[in-house]
Design a protein around this motif. Structure first.
Motif, mmCIF file in Angstrom:
data_model
loop_
_atom_site.group_PDB
_atom_site.id
_atom_site.type_symbol
_atom_site.label_atom_id
_atom_site.label_comp_id
_atom_site.label_asym_id
_atom_site.label_seq_id
_atom_site.Cartn_x
_atom_site.Cartn_y
_atom_site.Cartn_z
ATOM 1 N N SER A 26 30.659 -25.556 -63.859
ATOM 2 C CA SER A 26 31.114 -24.310 -64.039
ATOM 3 C C SER A 26 31.318 -23.953 -65.566
ATOM 4 O O SER A 26 31.199 -24.967 -66.248
ATOM 5 N N VAL A 27 31.299 -22.566 -65.751
ATOM 6 C CA VAL A 27 31.645 -22.077 -67.062
ATOM 7 C C VAL A 27 33.141 -21.473 -67.072
ATOM 8 O O VAL A 27 33.478 -20.816 -66.015
ATOM 9 N N TYR A 28 33.866 -21.952 -67.937
ATOM 10 C CA TYR A 28 35.024 -21.320 -67.912
ATOM 11 C C TYR A 28 35.468 -21.046 -69.528
ATOM 12 O O TYR A 28 35.059 -21.364 -70.304
ATOM 13 N N GLY A 29 36.566 -20.068 -69.569
ATOM 14 C CA GLY A 29 37.246 -19.641 -70.715
ATOM 15 C C GLY A 29 38.155 -18.576 -70.749
ATOM 16 O O GLY A 29 38.451 -17.960 -69.535
ATOM 17 N N LYS A 30 38.191 -18.099 -71.951
ATOM 18 C CA LYS A 30 39.016 -16.970 -72.160
ATOM 19 C C LYS A 30 38.370 -15.921 -72.918
ATOM 20 O O LYS A 30 37.624 -16.007 -74.055
ATOM 21 N N VAL A 31 38.738 -14.619 -72.526
ATOM 22 C CA VAL A 31 38.018 -13.342 -73.156
ATOM 23 C C VAL A 31 39.247 -12.588 -73.745
ATOM 24 O O VAL A 31 40.131 -12.339 -73.181
ATOM 25 N N SER A 32 38.805 -12.436 -74.931
ATOM 26 C CA SER A 32 39.847 -11.649 -75.960
ATOM 27 C C SER A 32 39.032 -10.523 -76.726
ATOM 28 O O SER A 32 38.044 -10.511 -76.837
ATOM 29 N N ASP A 33 39.995 -9.486 -77.505
ATOM 30 C CA ASP A 33 39.466 -8.624 -78.403
ATOM 31 C C ASP A 33 39.350 -9.308 -79.629
ATOM 32 O O ASP A 33 39.690 -10.483 -80.050
ATOM 33 N N GLU A 34 38.958 -8.498 -80.693
ATOM 34 C CA GLU A 34 38.817 -9.006 -82.088
ATOM 35 C C GLU A 34 40.125 -9.529 -82.377
ATOM 36 O O GLU A 34 39.979 -10.382 -83.455
ATOM 37 N N LYS A 35 41.145 -9.113 -81.872
ATOM 38 C CA LYS A 35 42.392 -9.353 -82.614
ATOM 39 C C LYS A 35 43.014 -10.615 -81.975
ATOM 40 O O LYS A 35 44.052 -10.972 -82.119
ATOM 41 N N LEU A 95 32.010 -26.281 -68.662
ATOM 42 C CA LEU A 95 31.678 -25.794 -70.032
ATOM 43 C C LEU A 95 32.751 -24.586 -70.531
ATOM 44 O O LEU A 95 32.702 -23.608 -69.545
ATOM 45 N N GLU A 96 33.255 -24.928 -71.515
ATOM 46 C CA GLU A 96 34.355 -23.863 -71.926
ATOM 47 C C GLU A 96 33.706 -23.042 -72.872
ATOM 48 O O GLU A 96 33.003 -23.176 -73.866
ATOM 49 N N VAL A 97 33.425 -21.710 -72.637
ATOM 50 C CA VAL A 97 32.846 -20.621 -73.380
ATOM 51 C C VAL A 97 34.093 -19.423 -73.724
ATOM 52 O O VAL A 97 34.414 -18.500 -72.755
ATOM 53 N N ASN A 98 34.549 -19.587 -74.710
ATOM 54 C CA ASN A 98 35.674 -18.439 -75.171
ATOM 55 C C ASN A 98 34.701 -17.186 -75.583
ATOM 56 O O ASN A 98 33.826 -17.491 -76.574
ATOM 57 N N LYS A 99 35.196 -16.241 -75.475
ATOM 58 C CA LYS A 99 34.490 -14.888 -76.098
ATOM 59 C C LYS A 99 35.263 -13.908 -76.658
ATOM 60 O O LYS A 99 36.328 -13.548 -76.086
ATOM 61 N N LYS A 100 35.022 -13.391 -78.077
ATOM 62 C CA LYS A 100 35.902 -12.384 -78.387
ATOM 63 C C LYS A 100 34.852 -11.150 -78.395
ATOM 64 O O LYS A 100 33.776 -11.315 -78.943
ATOM 65 N N LEU A 101 35.206 -10.033 -77.586
ATOM 66 C CA LEU A 101 34.599 -8.844 -77.674
ATOM 67 C C LEU A 101 34.831 -7.854 -78.622
ATOM 68 O O LEU A 101 36.057 -7.557 -78.931
ATOM 69 N N LYS A 102 33.733 -7.358 -79.268
ATOM 70 C CA LYS A 102 33.756 -6.134 -80.260
ATOM 71 C C LYS A 102 33.985 -4.714 -79.553
ATOM 72 O O LYS A 102 33.268 -4.487 -78.664
ATOM 73 N N GLU A 103 34.920 -3.965 -79.940
ATOM 74 C CA GLU A 103 34.982 -2.543 -79.428
ATOM 75 C C GLU A 103 33.748 -1.868 -79.723
ATOM 76 O O GLU A 103 33.133 -1.895 -80.722
ATOM 77 N N ASP A 104 33.466 -1.106 -78.708
ATOM 78 C CA ASP A 104 32.162 -0.301 -78.922
ATOM 79 C C ASP A 104 32.616 1.085 -79.290
ATOM 80 O O ASP A 104 33.456 1.683 -78.710
ATOM 81 N N LYS A 105 32.322 1.281 -80.697
ATOM 82 C CA LYS A 105 33.014 2.256 -81.288
ATOM 83 C C LYS A 105 32.514 3.706 -80.617
ATOM 84 O O LYS A 105 33.020 4.853 -80.491
ATOM 85 N N GLN A 106 31.439 3.587 -80.065
ATOM 86 C CA GLN A 106 30.698 4.683 -79.707
ATOM 87 C C GLN A 106 31.222 5.308 -78.511
ATOM 88 O O GLN A 106 31.209 6.546 -78.061
ATOM 89 N N VAL A 107 31.729 4.300 -77.533
ATOM 90 C CA VAL A 107 32.338 4.711 -76.299
ATOM 91 C C VAL A 107 33.932 4.880 -76.570
ATOM 92 O O VAL A 107 34.318 6.014 -76.468
ATOM 93 N N LEU A 108 34.624 3.913 -77.081
ATOM 94 C CA LEU A 108 35.822 4.017 -77.148
ATOM 95 C C LEU A 108 36.278 4.788 -78.285
ATOM 96 O O LEU A 108 37.392 5.693 -78.093
ATOM 97 N N GLY A 109 35.592 5.010 -79.209
ATOM 98 C CA GLY A 109 35.836 5.592 -80.436
ATOM 99 C C GLY A 109 35.757 7.335 -80.181
ATOM 100 O O GLY A 109 35.951 8.027 -80.959
ATOM 101 N N GLU A 110 34.975 7.456 -79.086
ATOM 102 C CA GLU A 110 34.679 8.911 -78.805
ATOM 103 C C GLU A 110 35.972 9.691 -78.365
ATOM 104 O O GLU A 110 36.384 9.354 -77.305
ATOM 105 N N THR A 111 36.388 10.605 -79.325
ATOM 106 C CA THR A 111 37.843 10.954 -78.838
ATOM 107 C C THR A 111 37.506 12.590 -78.541
ATOM 108 O O THR A 111 36.537 13.012 -78.968
#
Lengths: 1010, 461
Positions: A26-35, A95-111
């Motif tokens: 198995s692969v396990y872990g935690k996903v968070s944002d950059e903060k 196997l522990e694989v933790n991941k920090k995802l970056k915001e997609d400015k193009q999508v999230l940032g489109e206001t």
């Protein structure tokens, strides 16, 4: 603490799972944002397989694999950049694989700018179409709103005419009003701006265009709000949609300077074709003889046959030329952490193809934002513009309209002695002697202060002032008015002062990562003060813009001041759950001075929701669907756009000038209606947004329904009441429709890109009630567009034309019972044709090949009718109007099968006492497709630009309206006539009456960035 | 501390707007007077009454007369005015804005009179005598409006035996409710009611510019004459002529205010060329400063007025552009900048009395005297006269012939022919029967409410 818990939970889960699959990897872990904040619902899957999982509330995931080996783990979460990680698993390894995802400015940032704020595009639960500055400024147009055409689904833009500065009729999802303004509400930088099209009535065959002074170069983006969820926050005035215009502001970075210029020419899309002198004489004589007369006909204008035979004036040639256009704009912007600014100055000289007609606009703008400290930000936007319209008469008022009607080819421009011919209509004489300028000075200014007292709370105060000053000045020299003294100068100044204050408080509340709330609370007050005056000065040697008036020959009349006010309270709650589910509640209470105390306030609530389906676990198997969202809304909005004071019963002013036998008078002027109230619409909307193949294909499909009741109407009451009109709430209207838009990135390579953007819409409109009144109670005047229950607003209400009797040559009509008749009787009028097209839309193709860009915008309208109201005179009873060559297909002798009846000078031959008869003979299919815009651009290579110490160089060739495909036999299938009032504007969008066709333009442009 | 500041600010914002919200929205019109403030005293009521005269004067400024005339045989086809041409071809429809405008103006007068009747009881400074005077003047004007309306928009009195044929909307009080047409009989009854009230209550003195008992008498004579009620017509005409207040003038042009004023019984007053109550006459008929007047005489009428070389009334017509392609018969009767418009006058009373007595075969000597007085003025003393022993039929023939010559362009001819059609039948007007559909105007489109019967159209060749 959270982290500890999540690991503990993860470990427990791992243990639990492990206990059931002891031998699995198995692969396990935690996903968070950059903060480091955990992300819930992240899709974690093994590339090339269907194996995967979603993160739980603690951001934890685990994927179990049967076999050991090397795998690619994909972390995908909407609004964040997808990450991949290659892992190699040994047998039974976890196997522990933790991941920090970056915001997609193009999508999230489109206001998206919404009422009183911005929202992330993906979180918007209402129907909003956004156009950016590139899409708006891609071609020259008489006014910025004309540039919206074909670019937004469900937005019908009918460009007024080829007159310089001409306005457009914009309809968002049909028309829901009869006499109240049916145009969308225009809000520029938060200011609902003055948008009165009738400050100068329809003088000269044109309505003033209150948007003409807006410089399109200043526009950063336009948001078109269409459904209740989007417009609810403008509740009282959103019934016909809202157009939010956001002007450019400075951005962080170095000083950026842009200069652009454009020059071009203007020609008519089609030239009016009228009879020549000999043709006119032949037909006139034929009519004379058909009527049983002998000898030569008595010619109009007292012209003798001898004179007429020697004259062949092409009046169209006299009126039409080649218009010249030029535009220059220079802008600068800069910003840093402390401040940003944007400034622009531009000059636009927009000559039309009508000789002597041009619109010159000089405008300047300065927008700035300044952070006083970390808690307070201030800013301002100010624009000053001056538009000078060098007017000519058109349409019914003369000019080209005269060349298409009463200026006969047998009339000379000048007599043999060189003086102007005055026996009949002579538009050249009028044009050369009559001087006319309309000058508009406009300032739209706003200041704001934002205060951030605590984290996530913004309190904003905004004050705005929209000043509009339109002055019409005319001069008639003594030669024109046949006067013994000097000429007459007139001046009609109009001033509108529009004040607006807004106070809002906006609070964001985030509960973990899952629950996002936004609360908005606010109030708004708007007050508009309108003043006008008329001045007449006689014995004048020139116009008042360059000649001083002598007081003793000047009369000044000050019209009473008019004031209107709106007071509003509003609130909005947005809730987003886990970036997947969105709910918005909005409500607004509006009070209007136009309604009495019992009905002054309207309540306009809306609820809407959105669901990003593609974020769901079950969608993981559909990798080709990159985005899917469903949204729905229901709400109420309203309309109060009616003339002021209609609720009051009034008498003449005490100091009125009307006397009888030198004795003063007083008299009733308006009927009281204390029950006048808001026109309201209940609007519902359901839409789906989809993205396919990594958004190479994006689509949006929406359906809507709008039920409007208490429709505000200026009713023609029986004259035997002692009045002609009365404002009341009557009847109901339904609009429903479907809209579709799509973007295809067909080819997306480095050196070749091909994008197709298309939209289509269909609106169904029906009047479902008009109370106790008849079809004629609310009318589009002489256009015979009426209110007929079961038909659309402004349906053509005409006597059906059947055929030309081959034996007599008389027109045959169909009476109300379906029988043929040769009598034209208005009692036989029925609703006919289709005032609204069955479908409208646009198609944009953009090709980018290295530094070249090729762009084409086609617009189309399918299935609507156009009523050519001038045909009844150009192709009807022979009068003092010139005719068009279609009349050659006329009846001449028994047995002839012809399109048009026998020529006659007597109206009775056509079964009427007047030549002003409307029949279906002049109702035409208005289907068209038009190449609205064709542009070829070249972006100079960066190296070349740098060599010239520039950032960018762009050269353009732009052509507009160069191709039109239509079966419409008139001049231009895409125009609307001038309107008498708001009712006429709502009811007669498919009517032309001697209306100048749109212009075709060819332009060259150059843009430089420093 | 921050929170306190925040809440204070928010509170102030909300309070600031909420507390004064209604005040912010209470906007009343400028340049107009609110209904509740308009009629406060007798002076206001007098102003309202003045406005009734004003709007009636505008209705009678030539429009009413010419619209009548256009349906008759005195005029040629109008120059190019489509609305006028529709009336001329007797095929008016409900889109005709000129017709709609005139119709509306009459009812504005009716509405104002009805308002006046309603307000008169509410004012403290209006005495009982004042009240009666207001009501009587209002009744006179309302009767006048209804009389002109019923003549133009309905078939004449006598068209049906019991006069049950459709008349006009009779407005007895101010109301916005659509109403249907009453019968012609009911319309005349209402007109007579109003006039009888006016007759009973108006002052019996010479007034001229405003309603008086003499004006009521003259209008009663006119109404009864139109009803072919010769006994009553003669009675009231005789009453007004007998009091000697309005001696017949020697002028052949009644619109020459300087020379003809002596015989004016009731006049709509023009005070200057900017306060001109004869605008439609001047605008459409005047021929000395307009090469293309709308209204032109028929060849038949021109020849008729030129039949007798001695007829001084020939001066009131002329041939324009003689011998050219643009020749027409012009009117010179209205070649003035402005003039007051005599609506009731001695000449007409004499015509009414003479023809009525002749119809009744009574007082023929008075009738002959009346006619001879008129003919003496037209042709010269004794040039064309009725013999002292002339028969009633001779008097009637003379009265009708002279009437046409005397009142051309004043709207009389058409109503005379319709009256005679109703009385005798078999009257043709420009080759069409007197009662063909197009001989009445169509109502404006605004009247097309449920139950309102429009006039049938066409049928006049």
């Amino acid at each position: 603490m959270n982290r500890v818990l999540s690991y503990a939970l993860g470990a427990m889960l791992g243990l639990c799972l492990g206990s059931t699959h002891l031998k699995a990897q198995s692969v396990y872990g935690k996903v968070s944002d950059e903060k480091g904040e955990v992300l819930f619902g992240v899709s974690v899957f093994i590339e090339g397989t269907t194996l995967g999982a979603s993160t739980d509330g603690n951001g934890f995931y685990k994927v179990t694999l049967k076999d050991s080996g090397t795998y690619t783990v994909v972390f995908s979460y909407l609004g964040f950049i997808t990450e991949k990680e290659k892992v190699t698993l040994k047998k039974d390894q976890s196997l522990e694989v933790n991941k920090k995802l970056k915001e997609d400015k193009q999508v999230l940032g489109e206001t998206v700018v919404v009422g009183y704020g911005v929202q992330r595009k993906r979180e918007v639960t209402g129907s909003v179409t956004t156009l950016n500055s590139d899409q708006i400024n891609d071609m020259p147009a008489p006014s910025f709103e004309a540039m919206l055409q074909g670019k937004a689904p469900g937005v019908q833009v009918i460009v007024g005419s080829g007159l310089a500065g001409s306005g457009s009729v914009v309809r968002i999802r049909g028309i829901a009003s009869l006499s109240a303004g049916g145009d969308p509400l225009y809000v520029i930088d938060g200011i609902p701006v003055t948008q009165d099209y009738f400050l100068r009535g329809n003088s000269g065959g044109m309505n003033n265009n209150p948007l003409a002074t807006m410089n399109p170069d200043d526009i950063e983006s336009i948001q078109i709000l269409k459904d209740a969820a989007a417009t609810a926050i403008y509740g009282s005035r959103g019934a016909n949609g809202v157009i939010l215009v956001t002007t450019k502001r400075g951005k962080s970075g170095k000083l950026k300077i842009d200069f652009g210029t454009r020059t071009g020419i203007s020609l008519p899309t089609q030239r009016p074709d009228m009879l020549s002198g000999p043709e006119f004489l032949q037909l006139y004589q034929e009519a004379w003889e058909n009527d049983g007369n002998v000898g030569l006909a008595k010619l109009p204008g007292g012209v003798t046959w001898e004179q007429a035979s020697k004259t062949n004036t092409d009046w169209v040639d006299q009126m039409i030329g080649v218009g010249m256009k030029q535009n220059y704009h220079l802008s600068a912007s800069k910003g840093n952490e402390k401040f940003t600014f944007y400034t622009n100055v531009s000059y636009d000289d927009n000559g039309s193809y009508l000789k002597g007609n041009s619109y010159q606009r000089l405008s300047g703008r300065f927008n700035f934002d300044y952070n006083l400290n970390k808690n307070i930000k201030i800013g301002a936007n100010t624009s000053l513009s001056r538009g000078q319209n060098n007017r000519v008469n058109a349409g019914w008022a003369g000019g080209l309209g005269a060349a298409m009607s009463t200026a006969l080819p047998i009339y000379p421009v000048r007599n043999e002695d060189g003086t102007y011919f005055t026996g009949g209509t002579n538009p050249v004489r009028t044009q050369e002697l009559f001087e006319w300028r309309t000058v508009e000075n406009r300032a739209i200014n706003g200041v704001y202060m934002e205060y951030y007292p605590i984290k996530n709370l913004t309190v904003r105060l905004q004050g705005s002032y929209d000043y509009m000053d339109i002055t019409d000045r005319t001069y008639e020299p003594k030669e024109l008015i046949n006067s013994s003294h000097d000429g007459t100068a007139r001046e009609y100044p109009n001033w509108v002062n529009n004040y607006n204050t807004i106070a809002t408080a906006n609070y964001n509340l985030k509960i973990k990562r899952l629950h996002n709330f936004n609360f908005l609370l606010g109030s708004e007050y708007q007050r508009s003060v309108y003043r006008s005056r008329s001045i007449e000065a006689t014995n004048m040697s020139g116009p008042l813009w360059n000649t001083e008036a002598n007081d003793s020959f000047t009369t000044v009349f000050n019209n009473p001041k008019q004031v209107s006010a709106f007071l509003s309270y509003f609130g909005r709650i947005n809730y987003a759950y886990n970036n997947k589910y969105f709910v918005q509640l909005a409500a607004r209470v509006d009070g209007s001075s136009r309604f009495g105390i019992n009905y002054r306030y309207g309540f306009f609530p809306a609820i809407s929701g959105g669901w990003i389906v593609s974020n769901e676990e079950f969608m993981r198997g559909y990798r080709w669907i990159s985005f899917a969202k469903v949204r729905a809304s229901v709400g109420r909005n309203g309309n109060a756009s009616i003339p002021n004071y209609q609720r009051f019963g009034t008498y003449s002013p005490p100091e009125n000038q009307i006397q009888y036998n030198n004795q003063p008078t007083t008299y009733p002027t308006r009927l009281e209606n204390p029950n006048l109230r808001w026109e309201t619409s209940l609007v519902s909307d359901l839409s789906i947004e989809m993205g396919f193949l990594k958004d190479r294909i994006q689509m949006e499909l929406g359906v809507y329904n709008k039920n409007t009741k208490d429709v505000l109407a200026s009713l023609a009451v029986p004259k035997s009441t002692g009045f002609s009109n009365y404002w009341d709430n009557v009847g109901a209207i339904v609009n429903r429709g479907i809209e579709f838009s799509a973007t295809f990135h067909v080819v997306d390579r480095k050196n070749f890109k091909w994008t197709i953007i298309t939209n289509a819409a269909r609106n169904y409109n029906e009047i479902t009630s008009i109370g106790v009144y008849s079809e004629d109670a609310v009318s589009g005047g002489t256009n015979d567009t009426r209110v007929v229950v079961g038909s659309p607003v402004g349906t053509n209400f005409l006597v059906p034309f059947s055929h030309v009797d081959p034996q007599t040559g008389k027109p045959v009509y169909i009476d109300i019972n379906g029988n043929q008749t040769t009598t034209w009787d208005p009692a036989d009028r029925i609703p006919v044709g289709s005032v609204l097209p069955k479908a409208i839309g646009g198609l944009t193709n953009t090709f980018r090949v290295k530094n070249w860009e090729f762009n084409m915008l086609w617009v189309y309208s399918i299935g609507g009718n156009i009523y050519n109201s001038s045909s009844k005179r150009q192709l009807g009873v022979v009068t003092d109007w010139n005719m068009t060559p279609e009349i050659f297909d006329r009846w001449r002798e028994p047995g002839d099968v012809a399109a048009y009846p026998r020529l006659t000078l007597q109206t009775q031959t056509y079964g009427s006492g007047t030549p002003w008869i409307n029949t279906t003979l002049y109702l035409h299919d208005g289907t068209y497709a038009r190449l609205r815009n064709l542009s070829i651009s070249y972006n100079a290579p960066e190296k070349f630009a740098k060599r010239l110490k520039l950032h960018a160089i762009r050269a353009q060739f732009i052509a507009t309206n160069i191709l039109t495909f239509t079966k419409y036999p008139g001049l231009d299938p895409e125009i609307a006539r001038d309107f008498e009032d708001a009712t006429d504007r709502n009811m007669s969008p498919n009517i032309v009456y001697l209306t100048p066709p749109q212009e075709m333009t060819f332009n060259l442009g150059l843009n430089l960035s420093f | 501390m921050k929170n306190i500041a925040l809440y204070s600010l928010l509170g102030l914002l909300l309070l600031g707007t909420a507390s004064s919200c209604n005040k912010l929205l209470e906007v009343t019109p400028e340049g107009e007077t609110l209904v509740e403030d308009a009629i406060q005293n007798k002076e206001d009521l007098q102003k309202l009454l003045n406005s009734c005269y004003d709007v009636m004067a505008n209705s009678m400024n030539g429009r009413t007369q010419l619209f009548n005339e256009l349906m008759g045989d005195n005029l040629d086809r109008p120059f190019n005015n489509d609305d006028f041409r529709e009336i001329y071809t007797r095929s008016s429809n409900f889109f005709n804005s000129s017709i709609g405008g005139l119709y509306g103006d009459f009812y504005i007068c009716v509405y104002r009179v009805n308002i006046l009747n309603k307000e008169v009881d509410k004012l403290g400074d209006v005495t009982e005598n004042d009240k009666i005077q207001f009501l009587a003047e209002g009744s006179f004007l309302r009767a006048l409006a209804h009389f002109e309306l019923v003549k133009l928009w309905a078939q004449p009195y006598g068209y049906s035996a019991d006069n049950s044929h459709p008349g006009i909307a009779l407005r007895r009080e101010p109301s916005q409710e659509p109403i249907t047409r009453s019968s012609v009989g009911a319309a005349y009854a209402y007109i007579l009611d109003d006039l009888n009230y006016a007759y009973a209550n108006l002052p019996d003195t010479k007034i001229g510019a405003y309603a008086s008992k003499d004006a009521a008498r003259a209008l009663l004579a006119k109404v009864y004459f139109q009803m072919n009620n010769f006994e009553q017509a003669a009675k009231y005409a005789n009453e007004v002529l007998s009091n000697g207040r309005y001696p017949m003038s020697s002028s052949i042009n009644r619109f020459d205010n300087d020379s003809a004023a002596s015989e004016y019984i009731f006049t709509f007053i023009s005070t200057s060329n900017t306060d001109n109550r004869a605008g439609a006459f001047i605008e459409n008929c005047r021929s000395d400063n307009n090469a293309t007047p709308q209204i032109r005489l028929s060849e038949e009428f021109y020849n008729l007025i030129n039949q007798r070389a001695t007829d001084r009334r020939k001066q009131l017509v002329q041939v324009a552009n003689p011998g050219t392609e643009n020749e027409f018969y012009a009117i010179t009767k209205f070649n003035k900048d402005y003039f007051s418009l005599p609506y009731l006058h001695t000449t007409e009373m004499k015509f009414i009395r003479a023809e009525s007595y002749a119809e009744l075969n009574q007082n023929l000597s008075v009738a002959i005297s009346d006619m001879n007085e008129i003919m003496d003025r037209a042709y010269g003393t004794g040039v064309v006269n009725l013999n002292p022993g002339a028969q009633a039929s001779e008097i009637i023939t003379a009265a009708r012939n002279e009437r046409r010559l005397e009142f051309f362009c004043e709207g009389d001819r058409t109503q005379t022919l319709k009256r005679l059609g109703a009385k005798d039948g078999n009257v043709q007007i420009r080759l069409a029967p007197w009662n063909c559909n197009g001989m009445v105007l169509q109502f404006p489109i605004s009247e097309t409410t449920t139950g309102f019967q429009l006039n049938p159209e066409g049928g006049c060749n």
